[in-house]
Scaffold this active site. Structure first.
Site, PDB file in Angstrom:
ATOM      1  N   CYS B 110      16.841  -8.404  23.501  1.00  0.00           N
ATOM      2  CA  CYS B 110      15.509  -8.172  24.060  1.00  0.00           C
ATOM      3  C   CYS B 110      14.843  -6.955  23.399  1.00  0.00           C
ATOM      4  CB  CYS B 110      15.591  -8.050  25.583  1.00  0.00           C
ATOM      5  SG  CYS B 110      13.977  -8.261  26.385  1.00  0.00           S
ATOM      6  N   HIS B 211      18.458 -13.021  27.290  1.00  0.00           N
ATOM      7  CA  HIS B 211      19.453 -12.189  27.980  1.00  0.00           C
ATOM      8  C   HIS B 211      20.772 -12.940  28.187  1.00  0.00           C
ATOM      9  CE1 HIS B 211      17.131  -8.569  28.856  1.00  0.00           C
ATOM     10  NE2 HIS B 211      16.086  -9.375  28.901  1.00  0.00           N
ATOM     11  N   GLU B 213      23.633 -11.841  28.504  1.00  0.00           N
ATOM     12  CA  GLU B 213      24.533 -11.171  29.456  1.00  0.00           C
ATOM     13  C   GLU B 213      24.322 -11.666  30.871  1.00  0.00           C
ATOM     14  OE1 GLU B 213      21.797  -9.928  28.326  1.00  0.00           O
ATOM     15  OE2 GLU B 213      20.761  -8.834  29.919  1.00  0.00           O
TER      16      GLU B 213
END
Lengths: 304, 232
Positions: B110, B211, B213
């Protein structure tokens, strides 16, 4: 080249910026700022109990403040006001064990000091007001107290805190804790509050293994951190391959006793961590089991 | 064998947790879990200048999400919606340049991906709704993430790790307008926004706009850890 100082951290729901109640890894920035101002480079260590290998990337370790230590670690049942964080206990136990075995300078602050004592075979008062009859060590939620402490002459604590305004080893400190060290185990007590509460513990046989019950990072007292960084520069032990260490065994560490090696040698040391000797993989899980037995029939084991 | 040590850049922000309302070093736990679940050992790197000594102990580095990159770094005036953290920009630019110079395995997520583009001489769209005419990359009304596909270029590192295409979760209002000397290797087919950049001259240097994660697809973290293990 700045020494790398690892700081253990919390995992809690936190709100910042656009985020609300997000599970996060964090510490108060005062720890990071104190390390930086003292000439070190801080990195944060999220809880993780798989192994302590990350110690190989560090020059010093700070065990930060936080929740109560699980009383099982010193062979007692939790009291009604004890709130512990077993995940952090396990992770910090592994880190502390590795750091002490490697001869790393270690500073324990508040909870960190209490963990140091327990790791050296000590135990805690689970609720200090029950013992001293006042709440002056934690006056109210979120409010620091203040009280005097007397430092032992010739101790590391005295060396890094100074003799106080009247040159009598008596200084005023900030405080925020409801538990305290009842028994320092094999560590020496080198500061006490005016009411007798243990305020500093240390290992006189090591260049820098120190725990303080107060919060120098919040008080802006850099001397404790400067001494930690200096110890990280000058007395970084050179680990040697060692046989599997029994519980209670002595770590094998060769001290050079010389000035800090050149940066590239220290880099090589860090890079070489994958090739170091056999590690003691025993985590807190096993120790906690033993501690459980210890509660019934004897003292729990120590990690050093 | 030791786990590779992965450095994660970290926010320094006013944060509220427990009884605290204070300046804190803080990072969403999901990044740490993704690294630990992929066989790495995470350490968090707070914004810090003036040197990059900390890289010495790392086997890989992850530039995380966060605030907008300061447009001054690519020669533009700030848009009214642009919010910057100059301290983090300065520290992370320094770290990223040194990490890339050392060919340290690097994953940028990001904001990290946008910073990477700027480090390579690129520039950003400061507010995507002005450019694309929609807010699918950061929906104004929940849920948190915008969901959209990303198509990946054959022969790229991204393709090797993720295949032809992935469905991703987005939360950003800026985007890469020009990747500079990086190679763009992934796009959102709905609006052609660049979603992946990489430097094919390095062992592992990749940025993604979404994202990973916050998903169960941790293949990018596994690839970072594998590259870092090669460096250990």
């Amino acid at each position: 080249m700045r020494p790398i100082v690892g700081i253990t951290s919390y995992v809690e729901p936190a709100s910042w910026g656009v985020w609300t109640e997000q599970e996060a890894v964090l510490v108060r920035r005062s720890y990071v700022d104190a390390v930086k101002a003292a000439g070190g480079r801080a990195v944060l260590l999220p809880p993780d109990d798989l192994d302590g290998d990350v110690v190989g990337a560090l020059d010093a370790l700070i065990i930060a403040g936080g929740a109560d230590i699980s009383p099982e670690l010193y062979g007692e049942r939790p009291g009604p006001l004890t709130v512990s964080n077993p995940e952090r206990d396990r992770a910090e136990w592994v880190l502390l064990r590795e750091a002490l075995a490697d001869g790393l300078p270690v500073l324990g602050i508040c909870r960190g000091m209490q963990l140091l004592a327990v790791a050296h075979g000590g135990r805690l008062h689970q609720h200090l007001p029950d013992v001293v009859g006042t709440d002056k060590h934690r006056p109210a939620p979120g409010v620091y107290g203040s009280h005097g402490v007397t430092l032992s002459p010739d101790s590391l604590a005295a060396a890094v805190v100074g003799d106080g305004p009247d040159d009598d080893g008596h200084v005023e400190v900030n405080t925020y804790h409801h538990q305290a060290v009842a028994d320092p185990g094999t560590l020496a007590v080198t500061a006490r509050a005016d009411d007798g509460v243990v305020e500093a513990v240390e290992d006189p046989a090591k260049p820098y293994v120190l725990g303080v019950q107060w919060h120098p990072e919040e008080a802006g007292d850099l001397r404790i951190f400067e001494a930690l960084v200096a110890a990280a520069r000058s007395s970084h032990g050179v680990p040697v391959p060692r046989p599997r260490m029994a519980q209670g065994g002595q770590p094998t560490t060769v001290r050079t006793g010389q000035a800090a090696p050149p940066a590239h040698e220290r880099a090589a040391h860090r890079r070489g961590r994958a090739h170091r000797g056999t590690r003691v993989a025993t985590g807190i899980h096993k120790t906690a089991n033993r501690a459980g037995r210890g509660a019934r029939g004897g003292r729990p084991p120590t990690i050093v | 064998m030791s786990r590779p040590v992965i450095g994660l850049t970290t926010y320094a922000e006013e944060a509220r947790f427990g009884l605290n309302d204070t300046f804190a070093a803080v990072l969403p736990l999901a990044y740490v879990q993704a690294v630990h679940n992929s066989g790495g050992r995470a350490v968090l790197i707070t914004p810090d200048t003036p040197d990059v000594d900390v890289l010495d102990g790392l086997d890989g580095i992850l530039f995380t999400g966060g605030s907008d990159v300061d447009p001054a770094l690519y020669g533009e005036e700030p848009h009214p919606t642009t919010h910057v953290k100059p301290e983090r920009d300065a520290a992370e630019m320094l770290l990223m340049r040194a990490a890339l110079e050392a060919d340290l395995p690097t994953l940028a997520i990001c904001r990290g991906m946008q910073l990477m583009a700027v480090v390579y001489g690129g520039r950003l769209h400061q507010h995507l709704p002005d450019v694309l005419g929609h807010d699918n990359h950061r929906p104004v009304s929940g849920p948190k993430f915008g969901i959209h596909p990303v198509e990946l270029a054959q022969g790229s590192l991204a393709h090797a790790v993720l295949g032809d295409a992935v469905e991703v979760n987005s939360f950003h209002h800026q985007g890469v307008a020009d990747p500079g000397k990086l190679t763009a290797t992934g796009w959102c087919p709905e609006d052609n926004l660049i979603e992946v950049v990489e430097d094919p001259a390095l062992r592992f240097a990749i940025g993604v706009q979404w994202h990973p994660e916050d998903t169960t697809d941790h293949r990018l973290f596994a690839a970072l850890t594998a590259a870092a293990r090669g460096a250990a």
